[in-house]
Design an enzyme around this catalytic site. Sequence first.
Site, PDB file in Angstrom:
ATOM      1  N   VAL A   1     -10.959  -2.213  -1.198  1.00  0.00           N
ATOM      2  CA  VAL A   1     -10.820  -3.369  -2.089  1.00  0.00           C
ATOM      3  C   VAL A   1     -11.589  -4.575  -1.556  1.00  0.00           C
ATOM      4  O   VAL A   1     -12.231  -5.305  -2.320  1.00  0.00           O
ATOM      5  CB  VAL A   1      -9.323  -3.717  -2.308  1.00  0.00           C
TER       6      VAL A   1
ATOM      7  N   GLY B   1      -3.984  -2.601 -10.468  1.00  0.00           N
ATOM      8  CA  GLY B   1      -5.426  -2.824 -10.329  1.00  0.00           C
ATOM      9  C   GLY B   1      -5.983  -3.904 -11.221  1.00  0.00           C
ATOM     10  O   GLY B   1      -5.546  -5.057 -11.177  1.00  0.00           O
TER      11      GLY B   1
ATOM     12  N   GLU C   1      -4.249  10.085  -0.383  1.00  0.00           N
ATOM     13  CA  GLU C   1      -4.399   9.876   1.052  1.00  0.00           C
ATOM     14  C   GLU C   1      -4.072  11.155   1.818  1.00  0.00           C
ATOM     15  O   GLU C   1      -3.368  12.028   1.308  1.00  0.00           O
ATOM     16  CB  GLU C   1      -3.407   8.796   1.528  1.00  0.00           C
TER      17      GLU C   1
ATOM     18  N   ASP D   1       4.952   3.465  -3.651  1.00  0.00           N
ATOM     19  CA  ASP D   1       3.961   2.537  -4.195  1.00  0.00           C
ATOM     20  C   ASP D   1       4.401   2.018  -5.574  1.00  0.00           C
ATOM     21  O   ASP D   1       4.360   0.817  -5.845  1.00  0.00           O
ATOM     22  CB  ASP D   1       2.608   3.267  -4.295  1.00  0.00           C
TER      23      ASP D   1
ATOM     24  N   LYS E   1       5.599  -1.940  -6.767  1.00  0.00           N
ATOM     25  CA  LYS E   1       5.053  -2.628  -7.941  1.00  0.00           C
ATOM     26  C   LYS E   1       6.154  -2.938  -8.955  1.00  0.00           C
ATOM     27  O   LYS E   1       6.175  -4.012  -9.554  1.00  0.00           O
ATOM     28  CB  LYS E   1       3.959  -1.776  -8.591  1.00  0.00           C
TER      29      LYS E   1
END
Lengths: 426, 426
Positions: free
Chosen positions: A14, A134, A190, A201, A205
């Site tokens: 990123v 994103g 990953e 994750d 969020k």
Amino acid sequence: MKSVGVAILGLGVVGSGTYKILRDHREFYKETQDVDISVESVLEINKQKALALGIEESRISDNIAEVVSNPNVDIVVEVIGGVEPARTFVLAALHSGKSVVTSNKELFCKYWHELERAAKRTNAGLYFEASCVGGVPIIRTLIDGMQANHIRTLKGIINGTTNYILTRMAKEGLGYQEVLKDAQALGYAEANPAADVEGYDAAYKLSILSSLAFHKKVPLDKIYREGITSVDRKDIKYGAELGYTLKLLAIGKNGEEGIEARVHPAFVKNKHPLASVNGSFNAVYLQGDSVGDIMLYGRGAGDMPTGSAIVSDVIYAATHSDVKYSTFKNSAGAEKGVRFVNDFRSRYYIRFTARDKAGVLAKVAGIFAKFNISIVDLIQKGEEQDNVPIILVTHETGEMSLRRAVEKIRALEDVVEVNSVIRVED
Amino acid sequence: MKSVGVAILGLGVVGSGTYKILRDHREFYKETQDVDISVESVLEINKQKALALGIEESRISDNIAEVVSNPNVDIVVEVIGGVEPARTFVLAALHSGKSVVTSNKELFCKYWHELERAAKRTNAGLYFEASCVGGVPIIRTLIDGMQANHIRTLKGIINGTTNYILTRMAKEGLGYQEVLKDAQALGYAEANPAADVEGYDAAYKLSILSSLAFHKKVPLDKIYREGITSVDRKDIKYGAELGYTLKLLAIGKNGEEGIEARVHPAFVKNKHPLASVNGSFNAVYLQGDSVGDIMLYGRGAGDMPTGSAIVSDVIYAATHSDVKYSTFKNSAGAEKGVRFVNDFRSRYYIRFTARDKAGVLAKVAGIFAKFNISIVDLIQKGEEQDNVPIILVTHETGEMSLRRAVEKIRALEDVVEVNSVIRVED
């Protein structure tokens, strides 16, 4: 024209994307945003990486103190990820009065209150659009677009890795392990995939998004979480026959009983807009009391989409003088008096294997009746001789009743195994 | 806590919705937005209508001068629609230094430059989220969410009436006139439906959205416009057989050749996210150079969804001190030096009726070859004896070449009629 200096902490995926966007759009932002944004400093131990991006040696640092004391730096972009050292670095930036833009969902989910307090103290800005979904401007939409609404429901596909895996399992009929390996080889997952496939994750969020949507802190420990590691391709296939698509959903609801927040695999009807969100695409579906149904769809990860959100925040920070912090009491944990629902209500898909004897179905139906759970669909798959897979879908019922009923079914003599219990969302 | 007084000009559908939202959420906004918003005045000739909503008689006025000189009014909401008297009223409000929130796409499309100039003069705010796509926060997204991107393409289903009609034609196999009548009876279409079905409403919105997306004024007279009045249910059916759904699309592109903007019926692939936007739902699909593909989906019209956008702007106006006006040169017409594309490129679906004689297809193919247009699909429908419907889909080609080729085909002796030419979007 206003000039703004940026520091980027970390040149990972990123960070590199952010640098490239800022480098390649500098003239464009002067023209269209009336602001000149320059990257004044990068914090990166791997100097070669920074040089390869064309960053001047004098702007590369491995010392956070140097970066945050640089008078040319107005905005610090944190794209390191994880709690430490990101937390220490972000606090250092805020303490020195620099505004911070971050993509760090774990840090933000766990230490939002602390960062917010630090930002208020020095009147610094704190922006986190890139922490969730994103390039999709869901944070801005919740704060500045949907603020006229009581938001009642938020449903999202907010993790790209799991959506990529489930989409391929569905389209190609493959097993979880097989697709996971492929996803790892392709860089979609990953080497240690736990954060994604176990739903952490998505839970980070969901904590951020539901706090904003419901104007109450929804801490991580109030979120029910189940990943996709035990998803069986058979259920994806049977679900498809019933008109459903399996997704890892993040669900937040704010109703009379209180707030509920959960991340788990769920069947959605094929015609629901979320069902056709495939591959690494993400989407968030909201229901507001005035606006009705709204959906935002786009790329949930990747260097450029997430970089787009970072740079959007940088421009916002550079061109807006007022920052709104959360209007709710933002504390480490849940606020006192806020109720959270554990025994949430849902419809359920249950698959179990029974010996092919008369009377099993009657017994199962009896158990459901006892728990006041009514059955919508019941399919007996006759392919195998002795052990027959049976699938049923219930009407809406409470999670606890359902679990107790499933325990009773599991204990039946002629039930070999309860294979899967999957929630079904309308 | 900040207190803000609002005046609502016009208690039509959107005005009444806006009033109800503000009335019913006053405590909620105090709590969550830290602002107390009261409706201080309404401009409405039909006093009974205002009284029926529970508005105090002393706050009902039929005199714009009285409303804009009311010292308790900070923000004026214009929801009258059309150019006059809305334009005069909005200018009066801006001249007296009140911020304006409007849902008026026609006014904004045609007089944006004039309103912006007036707003700047008195340092008043000017907000228009509700002018496009109802409750979907597309304006905020373009200004504050996607601003890091060069937006290359914008494709939208931005008129609810036409989407309702086309959806029902597709699902029920009905003809245009039949569904239109029904839509009028149900209140989904106006008694005079021209603004919707001829594509004017979509063109107004496309003018606003593409100006924001491309940072150049895209005036109405640069927008190619074609409505849905001559859509034949047969083409919807044949398109479906080929895997396409027919939509009234608003398309904006910003490429090397210049800007193109057009509203017309178009086939989209069934798997494209826009294909499943049904009924009165709307959606805007954007492609940015960093973010990739993004879609916003929701209700494009109605009292509460549009009211949600109005109130969102009211809260924004009340809680943000800085307003950004268009950074482009906002003039009455197109800016000098900005190129607009007329001979745009597209794929095409063509249906024609030919006499069933050998050699017709060869002649048609010859014409296309002459114009350098290649054919992807060709279907001959053998149902009728003498006159055979033939459908073909081309590769991408220029509009002008295509039109010339179609003229040549029309002139062929054995071609009875060219029934339809419909653009196909990827």
